[in-house]
Design a protein around this motif. Sequence first.
Motif, PDB file in Angstrom:
ATOM      1  N   LEU A 131      39.401  19.754   2.323  1.00 15.48           N
ATOM      2  CA  LEU A 131      40.090  19.462   3.576  1.00 15.48           C
ATOM      3  C   LEU A 131      41.588  19.696   3.458  1.00 15.48           C
ATOM      4  N   HIS A 132      42.155  19.344   2.314  1.00 15.55           N
ATOM      5  CA  HIS A 132      43.574  19.607   2.095  1.00 15.55           C
ATOM      6  C   HIS A 132      43.836  21.120   2.057  1.00 15.55           C
ATOM      7  N   GLU A 133      42.960  21.846   1.381  1.00 19.07           N
ATOM      8  CA  GLU A 133      43.129  23.302   1.276  1.00 19.07           C
ATOM      9  C   GLU A 133      43.056  23.957   2.655  1.00 19.07           C
ATOM     10  N   ALA A 134      42.071  23.535   3.459  1.00 21.07           N
ATOM     11  CA  ALA A 134      41.928  24.099   4.804  1.00 21.07           C
ATOM     12  C   ALA A 134      43.132  23.764   5.670  1.00 21.07           C
ATOM     13  N   LYS A 135      43.642  22.555   5.511  1.00 11.74           N
ATOM     14  CA  LYS A 135      44.797  22.132   6.301  1.00 11.74           C
ATOM     15  C   LYS A 135      46.021  22.979   5.973  1.00 11.74           C
ATOM     16  N   LYS A 136      46.115  23.425   4.719  1.00 12.41           N
ATOM     17  CA  LYS A 136      47.239  24.262   4.311  1.00 12.41           C
ATOM     18  C   LYS A 136      47.012  25.742   4.628  1.00 12.41           C
ATOM     19  N   GLY A 137      45.847  26.042   5.201  1.00  8.88           N
ATOM     20  CA  GLY A 137      45.573  27.424   5.602  1.00  8.88           C
ATOM     21  C   GLY A 137      45.019  28.310   4.508  1.00  8.88           C
ATOM     22  N   GLN A 138      44.564  27.719   3.408  1.00 10.90           N
ATOM     23  CA  GLN A 138      43.985  28.536   2.348  1.00 10.90           C
ATOM     24  C   GLN A 138      42.663  29.149   2.799  1.00 10.90           C
ATOM     25  N   LEU A 139      42.396  30.347   2.333  1.00 15.01           N
ATOM     26  CA  LEU A 139      41.242  31.106   2.796  1.00 15.01           C
ATOM     27  C   LEU A 139      40.103  31.090   1.781  1.00 15.01           C
ATOM     28  N   SER A 140      38.911  31.376   2.268  1.00 12.01           N
ATOM     29  CA  SER A 140      37.739  31.511   1.402  1.00 12.01           C
ATOM     30  C   SER A 140      37.199  32.930   1.547  1.00 12.01           C
ATOM     31  N   GLN A 141      36.150  33.235   0.818  1.00 12.14           N
ATOM     32  CA  GLN A 141      35.514  34.542   0.940  1.00 12.14           C
ATOM     33  C   GLN A 141      34.988  34.760   2.354  1.00 12.14           C
ATOM     34  N   VAL A 142      34.468  33.697   2.954  1.00  8.94           N
ATOM     35  CA  VAL A 142      33.964  33.797   4.325  1.00  8.94           C
ATOM     36  C   VAL A 142      35.094  34.140   5.289  1.00  8.94           C
ATOM     37  N   SER A 143      36.266  33.588   5.045  1.00  9.13           N
ATOM     38  CA  SER A 143      37.421  33.886   5.908  1.00  9.13           C
ATOM     39  C   SER A 143      37.693  35.381   5.937  1.00  9.13           C
ATOM     40  N   TRP A 144      37.679  36.009   4.764  1.00  4.90           N
ATOM     41  CA  TRP A 144      37.947  37.444   4.697  1.00  4.90           C
ATOM     42  C   TRP A 144      36.812  38.246   5.321  1.00  4.90           C
ATOM     43  N   GLU A 145      35.580  37.798   5.084  1.00  2.59           N
ATOM     44  CA  GLU A 145      34.438  38.541   5.626  1.00  2.59           C
ATOM     45  C   GLU A 145      34.396  38.501   7.152  1.00  2.59           C
ATOM     46  N   THR A 146      34.813  37.373   7.733  1.00  2.59           N
ATOM     47  CA  THR A 146      34.780  37.228   9.192  1.00  2.59           C
ATOM     48  C   THR A 146      36.087  37.664   9.854  1.00  2.59           C
ATOM     49  N   GLY A 147      37.082  37.964   9.061  1.00  7.99           N
ATOM     50  CA  GLY A 147      38.362  38.385   9.606  1.00  7.99           C
ATOM     51  C   GLY A 147      39.230  37.241  10.093  1.00  7.99           C
ATOM     52  N   ALA A 163      38.796  28.129  11.213  1.00  9.22           N
ATOM     53  CA  ALA A 163      38.129  26.861  11.507  1.00  9.22           C
ATOM     54  C   ALA A 163      37.099  26.565  10.438  1.00  9.22           C
ATOM     55  N   LEU A 164      36.878  25.279  10.194  1.00 13.38           N
ATOM     56  CA  LEU A 164      35.890  24.892   9.189  1.00 13.38           C
ATOM     57  C   LEU A 164      34.483  24.924   9.797  1.00 13.38           C
ATOM     58  N   THR A 165      33.976  26.139   9.918  1.00 10.03           N
ATOM     59  CA  THR A 165      32.598  26.304  10.373  1.00 10.03           C
ATOM     60  C   THR A 165      31.651  25.885   9.260  1.00 10.03           C
ATOM     61  N   ASP A 166      30.362  25.828   9.585  1.00  9.62           N
ATOM     62  CA  ASP A 166      29.389  25.462   8.555  1.00  9.62           C
ATOM     63  C   ASP A 166      29.392  26.477   7.418  1.00  9.62           C
ATOM     64  N   ASP A 167      29.546  27.758   7.758  1.00  9.91           N
ATOM     65  CA  ASP A 167      29.588  28.784   6.713  1.00  9.91           C
ATOM     66  C   ASP A 167      30.819  28.612   5.819  1.00  9.91           C
ATOM     67  N   GLU A 168      31.946  28.263   6.435  1.00  8.55           N
ATOM     68  CA  GLU A 168      33.155  28.016   5.646  1.00  8.55           C
ATOM     69  C   GLU A 168      32.938  26.841   4.698  1.00  8.55           C
TER      70      GLU A 168
END
Length: 240
Positions: free
Chosen positions: A179-195, A201-206
């Motif tokens: 939650l802290h990472e998401a709040k700071k705008g850090q990205l995951s692999q899903v973020s890059w795949e979905t653009g 947003a913290l979707t279920d896939d995220e």
Amino acid sequence: MSTDLVQTETEAKVQKRSSEESAERGFSRRTFVKSAGVLGAGVATGLPHLVAAETAAAVSATTPQTFRATFVVNGKSQQLTLDTRTTLLDALREYLDLTGSKKGCDHGQCGACTVLVDGRRVNSCLTLAATVDGSQVTTIEGLAHGEDLSPVQSAFLEHDGFQCGYCTPGQICSATALLHEAKKGQLSQVSWETGKSSAPALTDDEIRERMSGNICRCGAYPNIVAAVRQAATRAAGASL
């Protein structure tokens, strides 16, 4: 030439050859004995030093090397004298009696040992205690404020995000950091795949992707995802 003369010359040659062969054999034996004596003396002289060196090396390899560790654990300063090989997980469990963090695989693959070091989630079974000297460490025991559970802890209870509970401390610590990472705008692999490379947003896939380092052998994943989703909603804009 008479027969007697030939026989005399032949006997002389045989005797000479025999003497030469005896001399050669005598020289070889003397050389061997001399060489063996020199070698034996050298080994006897150097052996005590060799044994002493090997003994010192063996003692050095088996004698623990210790260091003085100072770090803050759950808001309380701790000072420990530890073997340099001690992991953070063992320091917490064996020296500070903080047994909430679990030793699952001990290979950094299951996430049951996850704790927070300066707000960042780490596998404490693979983290040497020496590397966190001077850091702030938060375990599952330090997330609540007295009797008040953290948003993530409350969400796990409400959504039954556990069964046997063995992985739960690591899951909750990991979700808290997530939650802290998401709040700071850090990205995951899903973020890059979905653009979604800007404040995704913290979707279920995220959530699944960001929690993929924590294994639940009971299979409570749907409830864990729901708990993290709810915690994110409730804690939006609030301090975790």
